[in-house]
Design a protein around this motif. Structure first.
Motif, PDB file in Angstrom:
ATOM      1  N   ALA A  42      19.346   0.031  14.897  1.00  0.00           N
ATOM      2  CA  ALA A  42      19.106  -0.581  13.883  1.00  0.00           C
ATOM      3  C   ALA A  42      17.475  -1.325  13.726  1.00  0.00           C
ATOM      4  CB  ALA A  42      19.946  -2.543  13.818  1.00  0.00           C
ATOM      5  N   VAL A  43      16.627  -1.892  14.678  1.00  0.00           N
ATOM      6  CA  VAL A  43      15.663  -2.131  15.425  1.00  0.00           C
ATOM      7  C   VAL A  43      14.558  -1.131  14.479  1.00  0.00           C
ATOM      8  CG1 VAL A  43      13.976  -2.642  17.387  1.00  0.00           C
ATOM      9  CG2 VAL A  43      16.097  -3.690  16.658  1.00  0.00           C
ATOM     10  N   ARG A  44      14.998   0.564  14.833  1.00  0.00           N
ATOM     11  CA  ARG A  44      13.774   1.074  14.667  1.00  0.00           C
ATOM     12  C   ARG A  44      13.964   1.622  13.179  1.00  0.00           C
ATOM     13  NH1 ARG A  44      14.048   6.407  13.385  1.00  0.00           N
ATOM     14  NH2 ARG A  44      16.361   6.392  12.581  1.00  0.00           N
ATOM     15  N   LEU A  45      15.252   1.645  12.624  1.00  0.00           N
ATOM     16  CA  LEU A  45      15.165   1.507  10.578  1.00  0.00           C
ATOM     17  C   LEU A  45      14.067   0.512  10.119  1.00  0.00           C
ATOM     18  CD1 LEU A  45      19.055   2.897  10.514  1.00  0.00           C
ATOM     19  CD2 LEU A  45      17.287   4.307  10.591  1.00  0.00           C
ATOM     20  N   VAL A  46      14.788  -1.080  10.584  1.00  0.00           N
ATOM     21  CA  VAL A  46      13.963  -2.070   9.906  1.00  0.00           C
ATOM     22  C   VAL A  46      13.174  -1.998  10.134  1.00  0.00           C
ATOM     23  CG1 VAL A  46      14.936  -4.339   9.693  1.00  0.00           C
ATOM     24  CG2 VAL A  46      16.300  -3.186  10.169  1.00  0.00           C
ATOM     25  N   GLU A  47      11.801  -1.903  11.749  1.00  0.00           N
ATOM     26  CA  GLU A  47      10.701  -1.831  11.019  1.00  0.00           C
ATOM     27  C   GLU A  47      10.080  -0.442  10.932  1.00  0.00           C
ATOM     28  OE1 GLU A  47      10.702  -3.295  15.986  1.00  0.00           O
ATOM     29  OE2 GLU A  47      11.544  -5.092  15.652  1.00  0.00           O
ATOM     30  N   TYR A  48      10.843   0.325  10.288  1.00  0.00           N
ATOM     31  CA  TYR A  48       9.774   1.547  10.838  1.00  0.00           C
ATOM     32  C   TYR A  48       8.981   1.807   9.841  1.00  0.00           C
ATOM     33  CZ  TYR A  48       9.607   6.834   9.730  1.00  0.00           C
ATOM     34  OH  TYR A  48       9.349   8.049  10.023  1.00  0.00           O
ATOM     35  N   TRP A  89      26.187  -1.763   9.921  1.00  0.00           N
ATOM     36  CA  TRP A  89      25.830  -2.741   8.855  1.00  0.00           C
ATOM     37  C   TRP A  89      24.937  -4.016   9.066  1.00  0.00           C
ATOM     38  CZ3 TRP A  89      26.503  -7.159   5.545  1.00  0.00           C
ATOM     39  CH2 TRP A  89      25.856  -7.517   4.773  1.00  0.00           C
ATOM     40  N   GLN A  90      26.056  -4.743   9.575  1.00  0.00           N
ATOM     41  CA  GLN A  90      26.182  -6.247  10.303  1.00  0.00           C
ATOM     42  C   GLN A  90      24.844  -5.597  11.353  1.00  0.00           C
ATOM     43  OE1 GLN A  90      30.125  -6.939  12.267  1.00  0.00           O
ATOM     44  NE2 GLN A  90      30.846  -6.540  10.350  1.00  0.00           N
ATOM     45  N   VAL A  91      25.003  -5.475  12.117  1.00  0.00           N
ATOM     46  CA  VAL A  91      23.283  -5.734  12.822  1.00  0.00           C
ATOM     47  C   VAL A  91      22.279  -5.345  12.140  1.00  0.00           C
ATOM     48  CG1 VAL A  91      22.843  -4.492  15.334  1.00  0.00           C
ATOM     49  CG2 VAL A  91      24.870  -4.538  15.209  1.00  0.00           C
ATOM     50  N   ARG A  92      22.114  -4.316  11.406  1.00  0.00           N
ATOM     51  CA  ARG A  92      21.360  -3.704  10.689  1.00  0.00           C
ATOM     52  C   ARG A  92      20.327  -5.570   9.910  1.00  0.00           C
ATOM     53  NH1 ARG A  92      22.765   1.813   9.576  1.00  0.00           N
ATOM     54  NH2 ARG A  92      23.806   0.694   7.655  1.00  0.00           N
ATOM     55  N   GLU A  93      21.415  -6.390   9.097  1.00  0.00           N
ATOM     56  CA  GLU A  93      21.403  -7.769   8.689  1.00  0.00           C
ATOM     57  C   GLU A  93      20.811  -8.150   9.494  1.00  0.00           C
ATOM     58  OE1 GLU A  93      21.370  -8.595   5.282  1.00  0.00           O
ATOM     59  OE2 GLU A  93      21.295  -6.803   5.021  1.00  0.00           O
ATOM     60  N   TYR A  94      21.344  -8.074  10.317  1.00  0.00           N
ATOM     61  CA  TYR A  94      20.508  -9.506  11.997  1.00  0.00           C
ATOM     62  C   TYR A  94      19.089  -9.427  12.141  1.00  0.00           C
ATOM     63  CZ  TYR A  94      20.402 -12.167  16.121  1.00  0.00           C
ATOM     64  OH  TYR A  94      20.198 -13.084  16.925  1.00  0.00           O
ATOM     65  N   GLN A  95      18.919  -8.082  12.211  1.00  0.00           N
ATOM     66  CA  GLN A  95      17.268  -7.559  12.292  1.00  0.00           C
ATOM     67  C   GLN A  95      16.389  -7.679  11.552  1.00  0.00           C
ATOM     68  OE1 GLN A  95      16.317  -7.020  15.354  1.00  0.00           O
ATOM     69  NE2 GLN A  95      18.012  -6.438  16.463  1.00  0.00           N
ATOM     70  N   ALA A  96      17.216  -7.748  10.074  1.00  0.00           N
ATOM     71  CA  ALA A  96      16.470  -7.806   9.168  1.00  0.00           C
ATOM     72  C   ALA A  96      16.060  -9.639   8.972  1.00  0.00           C
ATOM     73  CB  ALA A  96      17.154  -6.690   7.647  1.00  0.00           C
ATOM     74  N   ALA A  97      16.877 -10.558   9.197  1.00  0.00           N
ATOM     75  CA  ALA A  97      17.051 -11.732   8.977  1.00  0.00           C
ATOM     76  C   ALA A  97      15.457 -11.915  10.426  1.00  0.00           C
ATOM     77  CB  ALA A  97      18.111 -12.156   8.921  1.00  0.00           C
TER      78      ALA A  97
END
Length: 320
Positions: free
Chosen positions: A25-31, A73-81
């Motif tokens: 999730a960190v990788r995808l959100v920050e890519y 999806w939930q973890v990716r949304e948390y990282q996006a927040a």
């Protein structure tokens, strides 16, 4: 490209699965953001988990309160927040303003900005803010499309490099055949050490020899001088061709990036983001052209030195 990251291993524990999902999730959100922001900029900001949780809940409400969402999806949304709040702090915000927005008690000493951005940083942060406005900008399919495009571009560059090397070998071999050189398999080099070695050879004292041997030596020396001049000419031509190919390759890269706006796989990029990437690639192309010019000039200097060797040798003999 990253399909394996979404699939748990055969003996994966719940803890391991959670760690894997979080890392992905960190990788995808920050890519995409890390391609715009300076290295380490996002990591320099630390946000309290409670504020991140509230921001994550607000994002869920803004998305229409979707149900039955996957854990990924939930973890990716948390990282996006978390990224939302980090970008706000990087732009000059402070944690107490966030607390007031969510009707929380403030903390002593946290009214001061966490970061004071420079003008260039503000411009990059604006691009990053435009990226995170996109719905699910971190979508695995979008990131995979970008990674695949980058991998294809890298492979194309490697192939072009191999082709250039093969062509250079062919040119060098052809030039060596024309001059009748016995060193047809050796590359012509612009290394100044080679020039110094040739100079030393011409300055070496030669013992007295008979008339017949002297005539043969003069003929051999004239042939050597001719081959030196021919090699120098090939060196300059070869270096100029390599410089031109390098400049053409960089120009092709710039044109390729200019066409990304309409590319189906990279359509997720914003206009400002593409503009920054274009500017960076243009700078790289200009640097490559400057390097090519320097290399060509060095080859010309080597050529002049090699052409001067016969006169230097004759002068040394006359003085002897």
């Amino acid at each position: 490209v990253r399909a394996a990251a979404e699939t748990p291993g055969p003996a994966e524990t719940d803890e391991q699965r959670e760690a894997r999902i979080s890392a992905e999730a960190v990788r995808l959100v920050e890519y995409r953001l890390k391609k715009v922001l300076p290295a380490g900029m996002l990591d320099s900001i630390v946000i309290p988990p409670k504020l991140t949780e509230i921001r994550s809940f607000v994002r869920w409400e803004e998305a229409g309160k979707p149900e039955n969402t996957s854990r990924e999806w939930q973890v990716r949304e948390y990282q996006a927040a978390l990224v939302d709040l980090k970008l706000e702090m990087l732009a000059g915000g402070n944690l107490n303003d966030v607390r007031r927005r969510y009707s929380l008690d403030t903390e002593f000493g946290e009214d001061a900005p966490m970061h004071t951005p420079t003008v260039p940083e503000l411009q990059l942060l604006k691009i990053a803010a435009d990226i995170v406005k996109e719905r699910e900008y971190y979508d695995p399919a979008k990131i995979a499309a970008i990674e695949n495009a980058e991998a294809e571009a890298l492979e194309a560059e490697k192939k072009a490099s191999r082709d250039r090397i093969e062509k250079a070998k062919t040119i060098a071999k052809g030039a060596s055949d024309i001059t009748g050189s016995e060193t047809s398999e050796k590359k012509i080099t612009e290394d100044l050490d080679a020039v110094r070695s040739l100079e030393l050879a011409f300055e070496t004292d030669v013992a007295d020899i008979g008339a017949a041997d002297a005539a043969a030596a003069v003929e051999e020396e004239d042939d050597l001088h001719a081959r030196i001049a021919a090699a120098a000419e090939v060196l300059v031509v070869k270096t100029a061709e390599e410089a031109a190919r390098s400049a053409d390759a960089e120009a092709a890269k710039t044109l390729e990036l200019a066409s990304l706006d309409g590319d189906a796989g990279l359509g997720a990029f914003g206009d400002d983001e593409i503009a920054v990437l274009k500017a960076r690639l243009q700078q790289e192309a200009e640097i490559a052209r400057d390097k090519a010019r320097v290399k060509a000039e060095a080859a010309k200097r080597v050529k002049l030195q090699m052409e001067a060797l016969p006169a230097k040798a004759r002068k040394a003999k006359a003085e002897a």
